[in-house]
Enzyme design. Structure first.
Site, PDB file in Angstrom:
ATOM      1  N   SER A   7     -27.058 -50.286  50.468  1.00 39.53           N
ATOM      2  CA  SER A   7     -25.797 -51.028  50.394  1.00 39.53           C
ATOM      3  C   SER A   7     -24.896 -50.650  51.578  1.00 39.53           C
ATOM      4  O   SER A   7     -24.686 -49.481  51.867  1.00 39.53           O
ATOM      5  CB  SER A   7     -25.068 -50.699  49.080  1.00 39.53           C
ATOM      6  OG  SER A   7     -23.708 -51.118  49.181  1.00 39.53           O
ATOM      7  N   HIS A  32     -28.521 -54.293  51.557  1.00 36.47           N
ATOM      8  CA  HIS A  32     -27.873 -54.836  50.356  1.00 36.47           C
ATOM      9  C   HIS A  32     -26.444 -55.224  50.716  1.00 36.47           C
ATOM     10  O   HIS A  32     -25.640 -54.385  51.123  1.00 36.47           O
ATOM     11  CB  HIS A  32     -27.892 -53.763  49.252  1.00 36.47           C
ATOM     12  CG  HIS A  32     -27.347 -54.199  47.935  1.00 36.47           C
ATOM     13  ND1 HIS A  32     -28.079 -54.930  47.024  1.00 36.47           N
ATOM     14  CD2 HIS A  32     -26.141 -54.002  47.374  1.00 36.47           C
ATOM     15  CE1 HIS A  32     -27.338 -55.149  45.953  1.00 36.47           C
ATOM     16  NE2 HIS A  32     -26.167 -54.600  46.132  1.00 36.47           N
ATOM     17  N   ASP A  34     -22.957 -56.584  49.551  1.00 34.85           N
ATOM     18  CA  ASP A  34     -22.126 -56.718  48.342  1.00 34.85           C
ATOM     19  C   ASP A  34     -20.941 -57.632  48.611  1.00 34.85           C
ATOM     20  O   ASP A  34     -19.968 -57.219  49.232  1.00 34.85           O
ATOM     21  CB  ASP A  34     -21.605 -55.329  47.924  1.00 34.85           C
ATOM     22  CG  ASP A  34     -22.673 -54.505  47.256  1.00 34.85           C
ATOM     23  OD1 ASP A  34     -22.889 -53.354  47.700  1.00 34.85           O
ATOM     24  OD2 ASP A  34     -23.296 -55.001  46.295  1.00 34.85           O
ATOM     25  N   HIS A  67     -25.874 -59.607  47.013  1.00 35.22           N
ATOM     26  CA  HIS A  67     -25.401 -59.394  45.638  1.00 35.22           C
ATOM     27  C   HIS A  67     -24.016 -60.016  45.519  1.00 35.22           C
ATOM     28  O   HIS A  67     -23.043 -59.479  46.060  1.00 35.22           O
ATOM     29  CB  HIS A  67     -25.358 -57.871  45.358  1.00 35.22           C
ATOM     30  CG  HIS A  67     -24.815 -57.539  44.005  1.00 35.22           C
ATOM     31  ND1 HIS A  67     -24.410 -56.260  43.668  1.00 35.22           N
ATOM     32  CD2 HIS A  67     -24.608 -58.296  42.906  1.00 35.22           C
ATOM     33  CE1 HIS A  67     -23.988 -56.251  42.421  1.00 35.22           C
ATOM     34  NE2 HIS A  67     -24.094 -57.475  41.928  1.00 35.22           N
ATOM     35  N   GLY A 146     -17.794 -53.344  41.606  1.00 33.06           N
ATOM     36  CA  GLY A 146     -16.466 -53.383  42.227  1.00 33.06           C
ATOM     37  C   GLY A 146     -16.251 -52.372  43.314  1.00 33.06           C
ATOM     38  O   GLY A 146     -15.453 -52.596  44.221  1.00 33.06           O
ATOM     39  N   GLY A 148     -18.113 -48.691  45.629  1.00 37.10           N
ATOM     40  CA  GLY A 148     -19.193 -47.738  45.856  1.00 37.10           C
ATOM     41  C   GLY A 148     -18.761 -46.345  45.432  1.00 37.10           C
ATOM     42  O   GLY A 148     -17.620 -46.138  45.039  1.00 37.10           O
ATOM     43  N   ASP A 179     -28.561 -50.700  40.528  1.00 37.94           N
ATOM     44  CA  ASP A 179     -27.540 -50.708  41.580  1.00 37.94           C
ATOM     45  C   ASP A 179     -26.301 -49.942  41.140  1.00 37.94           C
ATOM     46  O   ASP A 179     -25.600 -50.370  40.226  1.00 37.94           O
ATOM     47  CB  ASP A 179     -27.185 -52.176  41.888  1.00 37.94           C
ATOM     48  CG  ASP A 179     -26.156 -52.304  42.995  1.00 37.94           C
ATOM     49  OD1 ASP A 179     -25.697 -53.443  43.232  1.00 37.94           O
ATOM     50  OD2 ASP A 179     -25.800 -51.287  43.612  1.00 37.94           O
ATOM     51  N   GLY A 180     -26.066 -48.795  41.829  1.00 37.41           N
ATOM     52  CA  GLY A 180     -24.811 -48.086  41.589  1.00 37.41           C
ATOM     53  C   GLY A 180     -25.027 -46.627  41.234  1.00 37.41           C
ATOM     54  O   GLY A 180     -25.630 -46.332  40.210  1.00 37.41           O
ATOM     55  N   GLY A 181     -24.544 -45.734  42.093  1.00 41.24           N
ATOM     56  CA  GLY A 181     -24.575 -44.302  41.779  1.00 41.24           C
ATOM     57  C   GLY A 181     -25.935 -43.657  41.914  1.00 41.24           C
ATOM     58  O   GLY A 181     -26.178 -42.564  41.398  1.00 41.24           O
ATOM     59  N   GLY A 201     -26.108 -46.753  48.157  1.00 40.28           N
ATOM     60  CA  GLY A 201     -25.048 -46.898  49.166  1.00 40.28           C
ATOM     61  C   GLY A 201     -24.672 -45.531  49.706  1.00 40.28           C
ATOM     62  O   GLY A 201     -25.351 -44.962  50.567  1.00 40.28           O
TER      63      GLY A 201
HETATM   64  C1  DX5 Z   1     -20.986 -51.963  43.429  1.00 39.73           C
HETATM   65  C2  DX5 Z   1     -22.080 -52.520  44.344  1.00 39.73           C
HETATM   66  C3  DX5 Z   1     -23.119 -51.462  44.682  1.00 39.73           C
HETATM   67  C4  DX5 Z   1     -22.523 -50.254  45.434  1.00 39.73           C
HETATM   68  C5  DX5 Z   1     -23.556 -49.158  45.536  1.00 39.73           C
HETATM   69  O1  DX5 Z   1     -20.264 -53.023  42.869  1.00 39.73           O
HETATM   70  O2  DX5 Z   1     -22.749 -53.598  43.741  1.00 39.73           O
HETATM   71  O3  DX5 Z   1     -24.149 -52.065  45.477  1.00 39.73           O
HETATM   72  O4  DX5 Z   1     -22.125 -50.650  46.720  1.00 39.73           O
HETATM   73  O5  DX5 Z   1     -22.937 -48.078  46.172  1.00 39.73           O
HETATM   74  P1  DX5 Z   1     -23.228 -46.587  45.642  1.00 39.73           P
HETATM   75  O6  DX5 Z   1     -24.720 -46.370  45.841  1.00 39.73           O
HETATM   76  O7  DX5 Z   1     -22.379 -45.719  46.536  1.00 39.73           O
HETATM   77  O8  DX5 Z   1     -22.846 -46.551  44.208  1.00 39.73           O
HETATM   78 ZN    ZN Z   2     -24.525 -54.294  44.815  1.00 47.49          ZN
END
Ligand code: DX5
Ligand code: ZN
Length: 219
Positions: A7, A32, A34, A67, A146, A148, A179-181, A201
């Site tokens: 991301s 990715h 966003d 996304h 919403g 990262g 996706d996320g964390g 991300g």
């Molecule tokens: C959040 C996005 C994710 C985010 C991932 O709404 O859809 O793709 O950017 O970032 P990390 O990996 O830092 O959580």
């Molecule tokens: Zn995403």
């Protein structure tokens, strides 16, 4: 073997060329993108994502994983078809009714782009089972969409496990993206739950050796 979709949400415009180049060298499988419209989620990333896409188009052939976290899904699907992404994924919760979900799925496929459906942590799998035969990928948000840098919500991995067995029991051909964390610290759990593509991300961007990080994430 999990694929990695990096991301670019946390990448500033000024650093775009260097980061996108370094990620290509580090063999990310996808970029990715966003897209947030400031309506479906508070953040508005439209300008930043446009500039990242311009750079990707100039210097890389790595496929783009879009996304959409937007309210007016149709509008952004039309817009993002133009960048010829590998896949466009939209949030299930942004649509009024199931007929509309189906018509957007059909429209994206008619334009020879793969289609994904994303669900927020609180959305039950039961709501989307009927769409699985028609989509290429189901994106399970492992954080609230919403921003990262959030922590992965562990219960969302239970949804991945249930979805994985549902897909296998019904002989469906649907990839699961989470996706996320996601980071080196939890990628093992993510893989064991059955994820095919992991969006990462800050878990990559904040490390000082992308190649090493991506290699270890994919191991
Ligand atoms: C959040 C996005 C994710 C985010 C991932 O709404 O859809 O793709 O950017 O970032 P990390 O990996 O830092 O959580
Ligand atoms: Zn995403």
């Amino acid at each position: 073997m999990v694929e990695i979709s990096t991301s670019l949400l946390s990448v500033e415009k000024e650093k775009s060329i260097k980061v996108i180049y370094d990620l290509e060298v580090a063999h990310t499988d996808y970029y990715h993108i966003d897209v947030m419209d400031g309506e479906f989620v508070e953040n508005d990333t439209r300008e930043l994502m446009k500039s990242h896409i311009e750079v990707i188009k100039q210097i890389s052939n790595i496929p783009i994983d879009v996304h959409l976290m937007v309210q007016d899904v149709k509008k952004y699907v039309y817009e993002y078809l133009d960048i010829i992404p590998n896949i466009i994924t939209f949030q299930y919760e942004a649509l009024k009714d199931k007929q509309e979900v189906k018509s957007i799925i059909d429209y994206i496929k008619k334009n020879n782009v793969k289609v994904g459906l994303a669900i927020k942590p609180k959305t039950e799998l039961e709501e989307i089972y009927e769409f699985l035969p028609y989509i290429h990928m189901l994106l399970i948000m492992t954080v609230e969409p919403g921003k990262g840098g959030q922590a992965l919500i562990p219960e969302t991995l239970d949804k991945v496990r249930v979805l994985k067995s549902y897909i296998n029991e019904n002989n469906l051909e649907v990839d699961i993206e989470a996706d996320g964390g996601i980071k080196l610290e939890n990628i093992k759990d993510v893989k064991e739950a059955g994820v095919d593509i992991a969006v990462v991300g800050t878990g990559i961007i904040k490390t000082d050796n992308y190649k090493e990080t991506i290699k270890r994430l994919k191991e």
